[in-house]
Design a protein around this motif. Sequence first.
Motif: not given
Length: 379
Positions: A299-318
């Motif tokens: 319930k605490k996982v913020n998927i949108e935040h995860f996606k944004k963070f990972l895209y910014n740091s790796t250039c891959y869409k997750v």
Amino acid sequence: MINTKLIKLKPDFDPALILPAAEAIRSGELVAFPTETVYGLGANAFCETAIKKVFEVKGRPQDNPLIVHLSRLGHLTEIAINIPQIAYDLLAAFAPGPITLILQKSDLIPEIVSAGLPTVAIRFPSDPIAQVLIKLAEVPIVAPSANLSGKPSPTQAWHVYQDLAGKVPYILDGGSCDYGLESTIIDLSVADPVILRPGFITALDIKDATGIDVIEYQADRSGIESDFKPKAPGQKYRHYSPRATVLILKENSDPGERLNNLLIGIEEFIRNKISDNNLRNDTTKEILVGLFLAEELSKKVNIEHFKKFLYNSTCYKVKFKLESYNDQQGAVDAAHDLFNRFREFDRIQADLIICSAEQMSGAGIAYMNRLGKAAAYEI
Ligand code: AMP
Ligand code: MG
């Protein structure tokens, strides 16, 4: 190629529907069937050629012995000798059910069943379909899990179909298995009984129900040598692995820190993949991550935040597929769903699977054992 017949059986099934499958077992053919733990790939325990087929079909190493499934106590004295009283005490308390006992074997059991060991593993399944099949076949039935060796054990008929269609004449479909993890294996052929494979029945349950002391499962030996003769070959072989890389999300009393470890773990996985060359120059590929987490954490996982963070740091869409389990009654739910989640994540072609760790008590011991065998590392 064999024409595989899938026979659907409702809870109030007519036993006559199982007759052709029982006949197939008697005549040396293989039948996949549900048990309360996982689906089994059954063969006549007295028929060496049938048992050879089990090893062939599964791609199972010959030094991994099989469990013999029985429907009545009468058969026990045919296949085991010098049976200690404690075996009867354990059976009185837990059979039929998800408990397997290792006993000294009789000469009636072919060497191929026990992989040359002087012992035999026996179990009385409680699933009504398994019981009727064994009764109608009138012989004990060896039944390793009905998957290809190395894959997660099947907990639904379609898992068996995925692995064994065209290789077995019958799959009996009894729906989803009650427990979803293999039985507890207890070695009674040694002076101090010991759990060789953890399952839903723990040393504590046994002590509570019978007063009998058995030694709780000890974690696997690491650095296995190839000549190590396995007592319970689960100790030797890598098991239960989905195609995707599996990681374990360690326990942490601080949920914030745990979520951070999850995010950093995914980031690191992607970076390693890039340097492995699998993804290099292909930032158009989306990465799919399957998460199997305790409900509170999920319930605490913020998927949108995860996606944004990972895209910014790796250039891959997750992309994420988030599944949770109820962790109110220990890890019972987690253990029940683990193999099914592995199969589902593989079906949707996840690149990475992350499962949360559970405490080493109750069903948590078995859950962590199976998860540990599938996982690459912890984060
Ligand atoms: P499976 O049915 O594929 O989960 O595998 C059955 C497991 O039962 C094997 O991997 C062994 O760990 C165990 N087993 C069967 N027979 C024996 C035996 N005689 N001694 C010890 N373990 C056994
Ligand atoms: Mg197996």
